[in-house]
Design an enzyme around this catalytic site. Structure first.
Site, mmCIF file in Angstrom:
data_model
loop_
_atom_site.group_PDB
_atom_site.id
_atom_site.type_symbol
_atom_site.label_atom_id
_atom_site.label_comp_id
_atom_site.label_asym_id
_atom_site.label_seq_id
_atom_site.Cartn_x
_atom_site.Cartn_y
_atom_site.Cartn_z
ATOM 1 N N ASP A 1 23.318 37.544 31.266
ATOM 2 C CA ASP A 1 23.203 37.250 32.694
ATOM 3 C C ASP A 1 22.173 36.143 32.938
ATOM 4 O O ASP A 1 21.088 36.151 32.344
ATOM 5 C CB ASP A 1 22.744 38.539 33.400
ATOM 6 C CG ASP A 1 22.655 38.384 34.898
ATOM 7 O OD1 ASP A 1 23.704 38.152 35.521
ATOM 8 O OD2 ASP A 1 21.538 38.498 35.453
ATOM 9 N N GLU B 1 26.487 33.494 31.070
ATOM 10 C CA GLU B 1 26.683 33.097 32.471
ATOM 11 C C GLU B 1 25.972 31.761 32.629
ATOM 12 O O GLU B 1 24.763 31.692 32.874
ATOM 13 C CB GLU B 1 26.089 34.129 33.438
ATOM 14 C CG GLU B 1 26.513 33.796 34.860
ATOM 15 C CD GLU B 1 25.601 34.340 35.947
ATOM 16 O OE1 GLU B 1 26.003 34.301 37.105
ATOM 17 O OE2 GLU B 1 24.475 34.791 35.636
HETATM 18 C C1 NOJ Z 1 24.389 37.000 38.020
HETATM 19 C C2 NOJ Z 1 25.222 38.204 38.298
HETATM 20 O O1 NOJ Z 1 26.560 37.908 38.007
HETATM 21 C C3 NOJ Z 1 24.989 38.557 39.738
HETATM 22 O O2 NOJ Z 1 25.897 39.540 40.177
HETATM 23 C C4 NOJ Z 1 23.556 38.997 39.886
HETATM 24 O O3 NOJ Z 1 23.297 39.255 41.256
HETATM 25 C C5 NOJ Z 1 22.592 37.919 39.393
HETATM 26 N N1 NOJ Z 1 22.987 37.346 38.143
HETATM 27 C C6 NOJ Z 1 21.220 38.480 39.200
HETATM 28 O O4 NOJ Z 1 21.174 39.291 38.061
#
Ligand code: NOJ
Length: 565
Positions: free
Chosen positions: A231, A292
């Site tokens: 993430d 991500e």
């Molecule tokens: C990316 C995640 O996909 C999202 O849902 C989240 O709110 C943020 N990172 C913070 O962790």
């Protein structure tokens, strides 16, 4: 004379290199050398919304386990479960308070082991979501960190003095609104949070943090996990001098904050040291790391693969999701760019943070046909597709209509400009019974009214449904080597309506032709240039068909066909 001889030889060698480079381009990666995650189809599960086994209105791990046969039948090889660890659920799990356990709302570690065992029996890999940038403010590390300036974990987070009374250390804003600094009266310092204040950023410059986090991955690998989706990797490091970010004059975002360029708090080069470290651990377990990664261009994407591919195997290519219209030219550009990248492509068209593809591409009239068209695209490209749950049945984004219905905190802060992400996180639509078969209790988010027309049970019975088309294409992807491993060769690149390409693997080729327009199209191809002749259908929508080298496509129609030699 001698000089000339060398010159001639150099030219011959250069020529040979050129031809062997061309030959290399034509020779696809051999299936045997593919890693498991290259041939796999990944499926993202938002556990709150997938299947509720204990009827409390929130999905859980046993619910997921009960749907493994469905996933296998769909053609899924790996499930990525968004965070299911203990959490105060401020950001629905992206605020972790214990990395080595399961939130009671989702079950127990024994339930996880059961899920892993059942998934293993079906050859389905489990990928967990590793929230690397921050923890919950309720994590014991943070509770200790905030307790005193000299506590054991003080330096595990980013604490600084303010610029002056009531003034945060610098101008950085949280991506979820307001200053990125929160004052804590216990120690009279501010801590940094790129996301909510309840999500303090870890200090990755502290080796103890790195060790602890690397250990978390080992702990889960030993429990049978096949990899992680990492993430928010862009945000792991910040400029230690806390230089103010440049502000774009005269602009405000949905939260009323000045619009900043995140020059000093995102994508710092140090991120790559951490990714290399995580990869070394992953390699010991044959695991995959998905990132991500919000990249602006292919150069940035390449940096996430790392030199010699020593960082992320699958940095997610969100640039593809930014093509928000059915534009063959735009898609071609993006596909070509990703194909030229330094690593194996990943294709994503929706996730739990963005409006569903059904709404982004749908025209309101032909949405189901367009959903099949998009499936015909991202499931037939060279690369690993990641499906978001519900895409396969044509689920629609259903945002809240009133502020008091909003669950996602950013929807409350940003209302009405930013309605939050509830709309793309609604319960999975299993059948047309009460609560769409998701739960017997009131679901945590309302079930969209479309569950009557779009649900798994009905679509499984309908050979023309979005779900049946997904199943057909995924089956092809698993059985046809040209679709899993073949090269991508664009065709008819000046066509503004039809996106078409070949996937070529040794002497086999598959044609994919996608009509992005609302009118019937007839397309002439010249496959002989690629050494092939006529096409016979493998998967089509509507009445789309081929006669020799001419393909006729319904409005928004798909033709996927095998080419004869
Ligand atoms: C990316 C995640 O996909 C999202 O849902 C989240 O709110 C943020 N990172 C913070 O962790």
């Amino acid at each position: 004379m001698r000089c000339k001889w060398w010159l001639t030889l150099s030219w011959v060698l250069l020529g040979l290199c050129f031809f062997s480079a061309c030959a290399q381009q034509q020779t696809p990666v051999k299936s045997e050398t593919q890693q498991w995650w290259q041939d796999a189809v990944f499926y993202e599960i938002y556990p709150r919304s997938f299947a509720d086994s204990n009827n409390d209105g929130v999905g859980d791990l046993n619910g997921i386990a009960s749907k493994l046969d469905y996933l296998k039948d769909l053609g899924v090889d790996a499930i990525w479960i968004t965070p299911c660890f203990p959490s105060p659920q401020v950001d629905f799990g992206y605020d972790v308070s214990d990395y080595e356990n399961i939130d009671p709302m989702y079950g127990t570690l024994a339930d996880f082991d059961h899920l892993a065992a059942e998934a293993g029996k079906r050859n389905i890999h489990i990928i967990l979501d590793f929230v690397v940038n921050h923890t919950s403010d309720q994590h014991p590390w943070f509770l200790d960190s905030k307790s005193s300036r000299t506590s054991q974990h003080r330096d595990w987070y980013i604490w600084r003095d303010g610029k002056g009374p009531g003034q945060p250390p610098n101008n950085w804003t949280s991506t979820f609104g307001g200053s990125a600094w929160k004052f804590d009266p216990t120690t009279n310092q501010y801590y940094y949070h790129y996301f909510y204040a309840a999500q303090p950023d870890l200090n990755w410059r502290n080796p103890a943090v790195q060790d602890a986090m690397f250990d978390v991955t080992r702990w889960w690998y030993k429990r049978g996990v096949s990899g992680f989706r990492l993430d928010a990797v862009d945000t792991l490091f910040e400029d230690p001098n806390l230089t103010d970010n440049p502000v774009i004059p005269g602009q405000k975002n949905a939260y009323g904050d000045p619009v900043e360029k995140n020059v000093y708090n995102t994508k710092l080069p140090e991120v790559h040291d951490v990714l290399r470290g995580l990869r070394q651990v992953a390699d010991q377990y044959h695991a995959v790391l998905i990132g991500e990664t919000w990249t602006h261009d292919i150069a940035e994407l390449n940096r996430y693969y790392g030199q010699g591919n020593n960082e992320l195997q699958l940095p997610m290519d969100f640039l593809f999701t930014t093509v928000n219209k059915l534009s063959p030219a735009e898609f071609r550009k993006q596909i070509a760019a990703v194909n030229s990248a330094a690593g194996w492509p990943t294709f994503v068209i929706s996730n739990h943070d963005i409006v569903r593809s059904y709404d982004r591409y749908g025209d309101g009239v032909h949405n189901d046909e367009i959903a099949k068209l998009m499936a015909g695209l991202y499931l037939t490209l060279r690369g690993t597709p990641i499906l978001y749950y519900g895409e396969e049945i044509g689920m629609k984004t259903t945002p809240p209509t009133r502020k008091d219905e909003v669950q996602d905190p950013i929807g409350r802060t940003g209302w009405p400009k930013e309605k939050g992400r509830d709309g793309e996180r609604t319960p999975m639509q299993w059948d047309d019974s009460v609560n769409a078969g998701f739960s017997k209790a009131k679901p945590w988010l309302p079930v969209p009214p479309t569950y009557k027309t779009h649900n798994v049970a009905d679509e499984l019975k309908d050979p023309n449904s979005v779900l049946s088309f997904y199943k057909t294409v995924l089956k092809l992807r698993h059985t046809n080597p040209a679709l899993s491993d073949g090269n991508y060769v664009p065709l008819n690149e000046n066509d503004d309506d039809v996106l078409s390409y070949l996937r070529i693997y040794n002497d086999q080729a598959v044609l994919v032709a996608l009509n992005t327009s609302g009118a019937q199209q007839q397309v002439k191809f010249d496959f002989s240039k690629n050494g092939f002749s006529s096409a016979t259908p493998l998967a089509t929508t509507g009445k789309s068909s081929a006669q020799g080298q001419v393909v006729t496509l319904d409005p928004f129609g798909v033709f996927i066909g095998q080419l004869a030699k």
